[in-house]
Scaffold this active site. Sequence first.
Site, PDB file in Angstrom:
ATOM      1  N   HIS A  33      -3.776  19.396  65.577  1.00  0.00           N
ATOM      2  CA  HIS A  33      -3.292  18.047  65.860  1.00  0.00           C
ATOM      3  C   HIS A  33      -4.388  17.149  66.435  1.00  0.00           C
ATOM      4  O   HIS A  33      -4.108  16.171  67.119  1.00  0.00           O
ATOM      5  CB  HIS A  33      -2.064  18.086  66.777  1.00  0.00           C
ATOM      6  CG  HIS A  33      -0.837  18.612  66.078  1.00  0.00           C
ATOM      7  ND1 HIS A  33       0.362  18.808  66.705  1.00  0.00           N
ATOM      8  CD2 HIS A  33      -0.640  18.974  64.787  1.00  0.00           C
ATOM      9  CE1 HIS A  33       1.245  19.285  65.819  1.00  0.00           C
ATOM     10  NE2 HIS A  33       0.660  19.403  64.659  1.00  0.00           N
ATOM     11  N   TYR A  89      -3.558   6.882  75.469  1.00  0.00           N
ATOM     12  CA  TYR A  89      -4.501   7.969  75.179  1.00  0.00           C
ATOM     13  C   TYR A  89      -5.676   7.976  76.152  1.00  0.00           C
ATOM     14  O   TYR A  89      -6.278   9.028  76.378  1.00  0.00           O
ATOM     15  CB  TYR A  89      -4.954   7.947  73.712  1.00  0.00           C
ATOM     16  CG  TYR A  89      -3.863   8.499  72.837  1.00  0.00           C
ATOM     17  CD1 TYR A  89      -3.663   9.876  72.731  1.00  0.00           C
ATOM     18  CD2 TYR A  89      -2.957   7.656  72.197  1.00  0.00           C
ATOM     19  CE1 TYR A  89      -2.616  10.397  71.996  1.00  0.00           C
ATOM     20  CE2 TYR A  89      -1.910   8.174  71.442  1.00  0.00           C
ATOM     21  CZ  TYR A  89      -1.748   9.545  71.351  1.00  0.00           C
ATOM     22  OH  TYR A  89      -0.700  10.067  70.633  1.00  0.00           O
TER      23      TYR A  89
HETATM   24  N1  APR Z   1       4.573  29.209  79.219  1.00  0.00           N
HETATM   25  C1  APR Z   1       5.116  29.361  77.989  1.00  0.00           C
HETATM   26  N2  APR Z   1       5.844  28.407  77.392  1.00  0.00           N
HETATM   27  C2  APR Z   1       6.034  27.261  78.055  1.00  0.00           C
HETATM   28  C3  APR Z   1       5.506  27.027  79.343  1.00  0.00           C
HETATM   29  C4  APR Z   1       4.735  28.072  79.932  1.00  0.00           C
HETATM   30  N3  APR Z   1       4.192  27.950  81.153  1.00  0.00           N
HETATM   31  N4  APR Z   1       5.887  25.787  79.741  1.00  0.00           N
HETATM   32  C5  APR Z   1       6.619  25.278  78.740  1.00  0.00           C
HETATM   33  N5  APR Z   1       6.717  26.157  77.718  1.00  0.00           N
HETATM   34  C6  APR Z   1       7.391  26.011  76.421  1.00  0.00           C
HETATM   35  C7  APR Z   1       8.658  25.208  76.447  1.00  0.00           C
HETATM   36  O1  APR Z   1       9.758  26.044  76.768  1.00  0.00           O
HETATM   37  C8  APR Z   1       8.732  24.673  75.008  1.00  0.00           C
HETATM   38  O2  APR Z   1       9.431  25.591  74.161  1.00  0.00           O
HETATM   39  O3  APR Z   1       6.514  25.317  75.571  1.00  0.00           O
HETATM   40  C9  APR Z   1       7.251  24.625  74.576  1.00  0.00           C
HETATM   41  C10 APR Z   1       6.694  23.228  74.467  1.00  0.00           C
HETATM   42  O4  APR Z   1       7.349  22.535  73.445  1.00  0.00           O
HETATM   43  P1  APR Z   1       6.990  21.032  73.076  1.00  0.00           P
HETATM   44  O5  APR Z   1       6.984  20.193  74.293  1.00  0.00           O
HETATM   45  O6  APR Z   1       7.904  20.639  71.977  1.00  0.00           O
HETATM   46  O7  APR Z   1       5.475  21.114  72.574  1.00  0.00           O
HETATM   47  P2  APR Z   1       4.920  21.568  71.154  1.00  0.00           P
HETATM   48  O8  APR Z   1       5.787  22.589  70.529  1.00  0.00           O
HETATM   49  O9  APR Z   1       3.496  21.887  71.345  1.00  0.00           O
HETATM   50  O10 APR Z   1       5.032  20.233  70.317  1.00  0.00           O
HETATM   51  C11 APR Z   1       4.544  20.205  69.011  1.00  0.00           C
HETATM   52  O11 APR Z   1       4.947  17.853  68.817  1.00  0.00           O
HETATM   53  O12 APR Z   1       4.895  15.660  69.601  1.00  0.00           O
HETATM   54  C12 APR Z   1       4.268  16.612  68.843  1.00  0.00           C
HETATM   55  O13 APR Z   1       2.009  16.542  68.290  1.00  0.00           O
HETATM   56  C13 APR Z   1       2.859  16.895  69.341  1.00  0.00           C
HETATM   57  O14 APR Z   1       1.614  18.937  69.199  1.00  0.00           O
HETATM   58  C14 APR Z   1       2.851  18.380  69.566  1.00  0.00           C
HETATM   59  C15 APR Z   1       3.981  18.859  68.679  1.00  0.00           C
END
Ligand code: APR
Length: 295
Positions: free
Chosen positions: A146, A67
Amino acid sequence: PSSDAQAFRDAFANSKRVVILAGAGLSAASGIPTFRGPNGLWKTKSSKLFATPEGFKEDPSGVWQFYHYKREGCLSAQPNAAHRAIASFAVPAVRSRLMPSLQEDKLPLFVTQNFDGLSLRALDELSDQLTPAEIKLARERVIETHGSAFKTICLQCKHINHTFDSPLSPALAGITEQNAGERDIPIDQLPRCGGPDWKGSNRWGRCGGLLRPAVVWFGEVPEGMGEIAKELNWTDLLIVVGTSSLVHPAAGFAKTIKSRGGKVAIVNLERSEGDSDADFLFIGPCEETLPLLLK
Ligand code: APR
């Protein structure tokens, strides 16, 4: 789902209450890796170790090193065009032009799953258009569900501290993504309540207890759920940006809105789990799509 930008703008202009839900994709263009994408954090790192209370208990030194460099990365990143497009909702002139139906005192609620602080910083950047009081109001409508890389919570006295610019512990100095986890930092040198200069004062918030990052880990209850649940009762348009829609409870917001007759728009780089609930679907990088959609 429709990908007609004008139809979306019409739905947007006719909505009375809007919630925006964001995930890691929102900050991808700011250089912050997502969790599950091709270079996603959870592709190389164990979410069991770095995102659970049990992981922290097992290896507080390793988790703090993680972190620490994440926090430094968030600090040096800059808000991108998508953060700015969302922040500009807060500019009353823009708001009343875009959404005449919106009640004046009801700013959209912005729920972000990101702990990078970039959405709040995008609001702060509007100081040439908004008064400090208006920025404060807009900031109150942002829920970092979060948690935040810039907050800590004391395991002993539960005090929550904002640590935007104070060093958390000298023992973390120089930790980078490359060398994170290499040091075995003794527990008394990890960030403590009251900071590195703590000399035994027992005032509230300076008890010397072990601090943990105030981010929400798997198995923990996200922040602001009461306020969000209340808001979802009235919301007629949910805009979902850059999230894989795999992690609950946020992943369930779209279903809630649909069951109450509202509309859902998804703005994401690729197809995602939430698509089945979408009335509008805009596939592409949100830093390009959102500024056009919200123009
Ligand atoms: N524009 C739009 N979407 C995007 C871009 C972009 N430039 N880059 C990536 N993405 C999309 C990806 O296609 C994916 O569907 O963003 C999404 C990110 O997904 P995750 O990595 O799973 O992130 P998130 O959904 O925020 O995760 C939720 O999981 O681990 C936990 O606490 C953590 O807050 C997080 C939660």
